[in-house]
Motif scaffolding. Structure first.
Motif, PDB file in Angstrom:
ATOM      1  N   THR A  87      -4.612  50.802  85.094  1.00 59.84           N
ATOM      2  CA  THR A  87      -4.228  50.321  86.424  1.00 59.84           C
ATOM      3  C   THR A  87      -2.905  50.964  86.836  1.00 59.84           C
ATOM      4  O   THR A  87      -1.946  50.974  86.062  1.00 59.84           O
ATOM      5  N   LEU A  88      -2.882  51.492  88.070  1.00 64.99           N
ATOM      6  CA  LEU A  88      -1.627  52.087  88.558  1.00 64.99           C
ATOM      7  C   LEU A  88      -0.532  51.015  88.583  1.00 64.99           C
ATOM      8  O   LEU A  88      -0.801  49.835  88.856  1.00 64.99           O
ATOM      9  N   LEU A  89       0.693  51.438  88.364  1.00 63.07           N
ATOM     10  CA  LEU A  89       1.820  50.491  88.394  1.00 63.07           C
ATOM     11  C   LEU A  89       1.914  49.787  89.754  1.00 63.07           C
ATOM     12  O   LEU A  89       2.228  48.601  89.847  1.00 63.07           O
ATOM     13  N   THR A  90       1.570  50.512  90.808  1.00 66.64           N
ATOM     14  CA  THR A  90       1.664  49.913  92.153  1.00 66.64           C
ATOM     15  C   THR A  90       0.649  48.789  92.342  1.00 66.64           C
ATOM     16  O   THR A  90       0.798  47.961  93.221  1.00 66.64           O
ATOM     17  N   GLU A  91      -0.376  48.768  91.483  1.00 69.75           N
ATOM     18  CA  GLU A  91      -1.414  47.735  91.633  1.00 69.75           C
ATOM     19  C   GLU A  91      -1.195  46.570  90.676  1.00 69.75           C
ATOM     20  O   GLU A  91      -1.938  45.604  90.667  1.00 69.75           O
ATOM     21  N   GLN A  92      -0.159  46.662  89.857  1.00 66.39           N
ATOM     22  CA  GLN A  92       0.123  45.572  88.905  1.00 66.39           C
ATOM     23  C   GLN A  92       1.070  44.565  89.561  1.00 66.39           C
ATOM     24  O   GLN A  92       1.719  44.866  90.550  1.00 66.39           O
ATOM     25  N   THR A  93       1.115  43.376  88.986  1.00 63.40           N
ATOM     26  CA  THR A  93       2.043  42.367  89.539  1.00 63.40           C
ATOM     27  C   THR A  93       3.095  41.998  88.496  1.00 63.40           C
ATOM     28  O   THR A  93       2.837  42.048  87.294  1.00 63.40           O
ATOM     29  N   CYS A  94       4.247  41.648  88.997  1.00 62.32           N
ATOM     30  CA  CYS A  94       5.363  41.268  88.129  1.00 62.32           C
ATOM     31  C   CYS A  94       5.036  39.966  87.402  1.00 62.32           C
ATOM     32  O   CYS A  94       4.493  39.042  87.999  1.00 62.32           O
TER      33      CYS A  94
ATOM     34  N   THR B  30       8.588  50.198  95.047  1.00 69.07           N
ATOM     35  CA  THR B  30       9.688  50.634  95.911  1.00 69.07           C
ATOM     36  C   THR B  30       9.366  51.993  96.516  1.00 69.07           C
ATOM     37  O   THR B  30       9.504  52.221  97.710  1.00 69.07           O
ATOM     38  N   SER B  31       8.883  52.920  95.677  1.00 69.08           N
ATOM     39  CA  SER B  31       8.522  54.260  96.173  1.00 69.08           C
ATOM     40  C   SER B  31       7.353  54.180  97.154  1.00 69.08           C
ATOM     41  O   SER B  31       7.338  54.875  98.169  1.00 69.08           O
ATOM     42  N   ALA B  32       6.394  53.307  96.867  1.00 66.62           N
ATOM     43  CA  ALA B  32       5.248  53.158  97.781  1.00 66.62           C
ATOM     44  C   ALA B  32       5.729  52.646  99.138  1.00 66.62           C
ATOM     45  O   ALA B  32       5.295  53.121 100.195  1.00 66.62           O
ATOM     46  N   LEU B  33       6.687  51.725  99.112  1.00 66.30           N
ATOM     47  CA  LEU B  33       7.273  51.212 100.370  1.00 66.30           C
ATOM     48  C   LEU B  33       7.934  52.342 101.140  1.00 66.30           C
ATOM     49  O   LEU B  33       7.784  52.477 102.353  1.00 66.30           O
ATOM     50  N   PHE B  34       8.684  53.184 100.413  1.00 68.84           N
ATOM     51  CA  PHE B  34       9.421  54.263 101.082  1.00 68.84           C
ATOM     52  C   PHE B  34       8.455  55.217 101.785  1.00 68.84           C
ATOM     53  O   PHE B  34       8.718  55.675 102.893  1.00 68.84           O
TER      54      PHE B  34
ATOM     55  N   ASN C 237      16.006  46.587 103.809  1.00 71.17           N
ATOM     56  CA  ASN C 237      15.472  45.250 104.106  1.00 71.17           C
ATOM     57  C   ASN C 237      14.050  45.070 103.567  1.00 71.17           C
ATOM     58  O   ASN C 237      13.667  43.993 103.122  1.00 71.17           O
ATOM     59  N   GLN C 238      13.283  46.154 103.567  1.00 70.30           N
ATOM     60  CA  GLN C 238      11.918  46.057 103.036  1.00 70.30           C
ATOM     61  C   GLN C 238      11.946  45.863 101.511  1.00 70.30           C
ATOM     62  O   GLN C 238      11.194  45.064 100.955  1.00 70.30           O
ATOM     63  N   VAL C 239      12.856  46.588 100.855  1.00 64.57           N
ATOM     64  CA  VAL C 239      12.976  46.425  99.399  1.00 64.57           C
ATOM     65  C   VAL C 239      13.461  45.016  99.079  1.00 64.57           C
ATOM     66  O   VAL C 239      12.965  44.367  98.157  1.00 64.57           O
ATOM     67  N   ALA C 240      14.374  44.520  99.891  1.00 60.69           N
ATOM     68  CA  ALA C 240      14.908  43.167  99.662  1.00 60.69           C
ATOM     69  C   ALA C 240      13.802  42.124  99.804  1.00 60.69           C
ATOM     70  O   ALA C 240      13.699  41.189  99.003  1.00 60.69           O
TER      71      ALA C 240
END
Ligand SMILES: C[C@H](O)[C@H](O)[C@H]1CNC2=NC(N)=NC(=O)C2=N1
Length: 120
Positions: free
Chosen positions: A2-9, A113-117, A68-71
């Protein structure tokens, strides 16, 4: 895998008994992260391993919008990065304060974070 972007904290709690990642787990996660988003670096700051990335923006207003999006992302999972906001650049650093080191959560959040950017 699973890609890291698809995992949850996993839940971040102050009295976590979890240990920082082993070197081999960290290396594997770093390869996963850099395969998807190559700009992240593993740094050590006063003995604490951190993931760091500099995001180049066109204007200060872009830096603020991205920040603000990262926050908002951080608040949504109760896991928060260091963010340095400058004209033309936002530096983001992820690590887990409660274990004074890197957790899988930090790699997941770095990828997100990178996906958001990219969407910014
Ligand atoms: C009490 C609260 O849940 C904790 O302090 C959270 C808040 N955000 C956090 N963010 C990060 N990066 N690491 C933590 O250990 C952490 N813990």
């Amino acid at each position: 895998m699973t890609l890291l972007t698809e995992q949850t904290c996993s839940a971040c709690n102050a009295n976590s008994t979890e240990q920082p990642l082993t070197v081999s787990d960290m290396s594997e996660l770093l390869v996963q992260l850099k395969t998807q988003f190559n700009d992240w670096s593993l740094i050590e700051d006063k003995g604490v391993g951190k993931l760091s990335c500099e995001f180049v923006t066109k204007r200060y207003s872009n830096s603020i919008r991205f920040t603000n999006q990262v926050a908002a992302l951080a608040e949504s999972v109760n896991h928060h990065p260091l963010i340095i906001v400058e004209y033309g650049m936002v530096t983001v650093q992820w690590w887990s304060h409660n274990i004074k080191g890197l957790h899988q959560n930090d790699f997941i959040m770095a990828a997100k974070t990178s996906a958001l950017f990219l969407e910014c």
